[in-house]
Design a protein around this motif. Sequence first.
Motif, PDB file in Angstrom:
ATOM      1  N   TYR A 321       3.610   8.182   7.702  1.00  0.00           N
ATOM      2  CA  TYR A 321       3.243   7.423   6.513  1.00  0.00           C
ATOM      3  C   TYR A 321       4.027   7.913   5.297  1.00  0.00           C
ATOM      4  O   TYR A 321       4.316   9.107   5.162  1.00  0.00           O
ATOM      5  N   SER A 322       4.348   6.977   4.428  1.00  0.00           N
ATOM      6  CA  SER A 322       5.216   7.244   3.284  1.00  0.00           C
ATOM      7  C   SER A 322       4.440   7.911   2.149  1.00  0.00           C
ATOM      8  O   SER A 322       3.439   7.371   1.680  1.00  0.00           O
ATOM      9  N   ARG A 323       4.939   9.054   1.694  1.00  0.00           N
ATOM     10  CA  ARG A 323       4.299   9.730   0.567  1.00  0.00           C
ATOM     11  C   ARG A 323       4.404   8.874  -0.690  1.00  0.00           C
ATOM     12  O   ARG A 323       3.500   8.864  -1.523  1.00  0.00           O
ATOM     13  N   ILE A 324       5.488   8.124  -0.800  1.00  0.00           N
ATOM     14  CA  ILE A 324       5.655   7.237  -1.960  1.00  0.00           C
ATOM     15  C   ILE A 324       4.565   6.163  -1.962  1.00  0.00           C
ATOM     16  O   ILE A 324       3.932   5.898  -2.989  1.00  0.00           O
ATOM     17  N   ASN A 325       4.335   5.555  -0.805  1.00  0.00           N
ATOM     18  CA  ASN A 325       3.306   4.521  -0.709  1.00  0.00           C
ATOM     19  C   ASN A 325       1.911   5.092  -0.967  1.00  0.00           C
ATOM     20  O   ASN A 325       1.075   4.451  -1.614  1.00  0.00           O
ATOM     21  N   ILE A 326       1.664   6.291  -0.447  1.00  0.00           N
ATOM     22  CA  ILE A 326       0.359   6.935  -0.665  1.00  0.00           C
ATOM     23  C   ILE A 326       0.177   7.248  -2.140  1.00  0.00           C
ATOM     24  O   ILE A 326      -0.900   7.027  -2.717  1.00  0.00           O
ATOM     25  N   ASP A 327       1.232   7.755  -2.790  1.00  0.00           N
ATOM     26  CA  ASP A 327       1.145   8.068  -4.218  1.00  0.00           C
ATOM     27  C   ASP A 327       0.891   6.809  -5.051  1.00  0.00           C
ATOM     28  O   ASP A 327       0.182   6.846  -6.056  1.00  0.00           O
ATOM     29  N   GLN A 328       1.480   5.684  -4.632  1.00  0.00           N
ATOM     30  CA  GLN A 328       1.238   4.438  -5.348  1.00  0.00           C
ATOM     31  C   GLN A 328      -0.224   4.007  -5.225  1.00  0.00           C
ATOM     32  O   GLN A 328      -0.830   3.526  -6.190  1.00  0.00           O
ATOM     33  N   ALA A 329      -0.787   4.205  -4.046  1.00  0.00           N
ATOM     34  CA  ALA A 329      -2.205   3.882  -3.862  1.00  0.00           C
ATOM     35  C   ALA A 329      -3.085   4.802  -4.701  1.00  0.00           C
ATOM     36  O   ALA A 329      -4.073   4.368  -5.310  1.00  0.00           O
ATOM     37  N   LEU A 330      -2.720   6.081  -4.744  1.00  0.00           N
ATOM     38  CA  LEU A 330      -3.469   7.037  -5.581  1.00  0.00           C
ATOM     39  C   LEU A 330      -3.355   6.665  -7.057  1.00  0.00           C
ATOM     40  O   LEU A 330      -4.323   6.764  -7.805  1.00  0.00           O
ATOM     41  N   ALA A 331      -2.164   6.220  -7.471  1.00  0.00           N
ATOM     42  CA  ALA A 331      -1.969   5.807  -8.865  1.00  0.00           C
ATOM     43  C   ALA A 331      -2.871   4.627  -9.212  1.00  0.00           C
ATOM     44  O   ALA A 331      -3.364   4.508 -10.341  1.00  0.00           O
ATOM     45  N   GLY A 332      -3.086   3.749  -8.241  1.00  0.00           N
ATOM     46  CA  GLY A 332      -3.979   2.622  -8.473  1.00  0.00           C
ATOM     47  C   GLY A 332      -5.407   3.069  -8.731  1.00  0.00           C
ATOM     48  O   GLY A 332      -6.096   2.517  -9.602  1.00  0.00           O
ATOM     49  N   ILE A 333      -5.870   4.076  -7.998  1.00  0.00           N
ATOM     50  CA  ILE A 333      -7.221   4.610  -8.225  1.00  0.00           C
ATOM     51  C   ILE A 333      -7.314   5.252  -9.603  1.00  0.00           C
ATOM     52  O   ILE A 333      -8.306   5.106 -10.316  1.00  0.00           O
TER      53      ILE A 333
END
Length: 559
Positions: A321-333
Amino acid sequence: MEGLEELEQLTIEQYLSFSSESEYSGDDTQSKVDIEVPQGKVLLHMFTNRHLRLRDNTALYQALAHNPDKFYAVYIMEGLDSIAVAPIRWKFMIDCMEDLKYQLLEYGLEVYFLSGESSSILSTLINQWKITHLSINMDPDVNFISYNEKINKICQENNIQMFTDLESHRLLWLPNTYKDPISMTKFRALLAEAITAKQNNTCSEAYIQTVIPDLNEDQLIELGKKERIPCPFISEIPQLRNLFPNTAFSQLTFLFQGGERYINNIFLNEYREARLRHTPVEEISPIKAKAKPISPYLRFGCITPRKFFQFLVDLINNSNYSRINIDQALAGIIARDFALQASQKQPIPERIISYNNLCLPIPWDRNSNLIQSFNAAQTGFPFFDAAIIQIKTEGYAVNEVTESLATFVTNGLLWISWEEGLELFYLNSVNFDLPISTYSWLEASSSTMISGLQKQYKDPMLYVSRQIDPNGDYIKKYIPKLRDFPLEYIHKPDLAPIEVQQAANCIIGVDYPKPLFEYTSRQDKCCKRMKVFMEVVDTAAHAQALPHVVEGCKGRFPT
């Protein structure tokens, strides 16, 4: 004594009916027989529109820890007949209701779905069911203060022990020392400190909420075996056809299935694979790549932010899984949390968020024709008309689309109030959340979150064509009339020669509207307007005399 033996054999329900309706006649030595039916601790849990889940439910768990003898659950749909929001959002809520119903049935329990004024219904239930304990996850937003006060007052008047949680719809717990909204810079600093403290098992000023242990199912099974008094009101889950009898459902697309069990058993797996896995950029369009949102489930509390946060953290070290994609999801929260903490302090939309104390009174155009064209998706700018159509027919669009639309509607081109955009989302978006949506529209329109400097604009049409919808697939999907236009003209079909329009079977101005404005000159005009206004704001900010906008503000939207 024969009569007493018969009374002792009655059920609680029969006794209540018998004792309230029957009178004993005879001489003065005869009187009505009073029998005290032991109730013990009787718990009532109230589900609300931010907490439509059974598990990870702080208030409910706190109350169950006191070992109640009986358990009731209700969901009160206040003002049901006057709610004008879209069928798509109602369908999602109905899914959540059905899910709660069947979850509790597995334990022999029932949740009652009632329609009416909450305080009146609650008072009746308290008396009928002899409630001693009440649990509810309240909404801390200032727009719900009066509702929360009514519930508190009823509990106090009836000597009911209440269990509540004001924070579980957010990820970061902030101490009460923060009386006013804080800036995003401060918020991020507190969040970073909280994450570090959580990793090192130390204390911090604010902290990340921890997922609570799972539900005590054995306790619910035992409560399900207890005899309960029937509900004095009609309980039913509403049906879409009854709520919207004249709606053409064939024109709508129901993309989302609500419910706690669905998100835990199915959706999170789909979300992980669709949004978080490493995917070559060229293999999938940006719109399709982000078309599976978590926001409706967070909005209605099918999952808590703390549980979703833990879900993301558990994937960080997984190479698939992409750390970039995970960070974007975290940024949304984080963005969601930030908007919620601000709304907890100030009414919305009359007052605003963060740096400026008040919403800036930008002189928006009140032209009714502009507003009508916007709401009808007839602006003549295909991508934005497509976005409006998607929101109206599917109840959702990805962030990149909604952000671009918000800029287009306000300071980018149309120059109409952010309130018009907010109302469109309120009426149609499945994930509409008043404080979050308001924050987004205020920021996009430069009505807040600015320091007096002029905002730097990107050409939204260029952004759309090159990044969001490079092949025009999005436009073709939602505006089929334009599907035969060549890529060269798909974003600006009015520039196509007449022979191209004829070949595409779509004449601009007849089959699809001409643009409301000449694009370049209108954008230049909007930029000049904003520059002049920002100069005034900058001067006012230095003088600490920012004005308060009241005139022309539509007021709060219901939720």
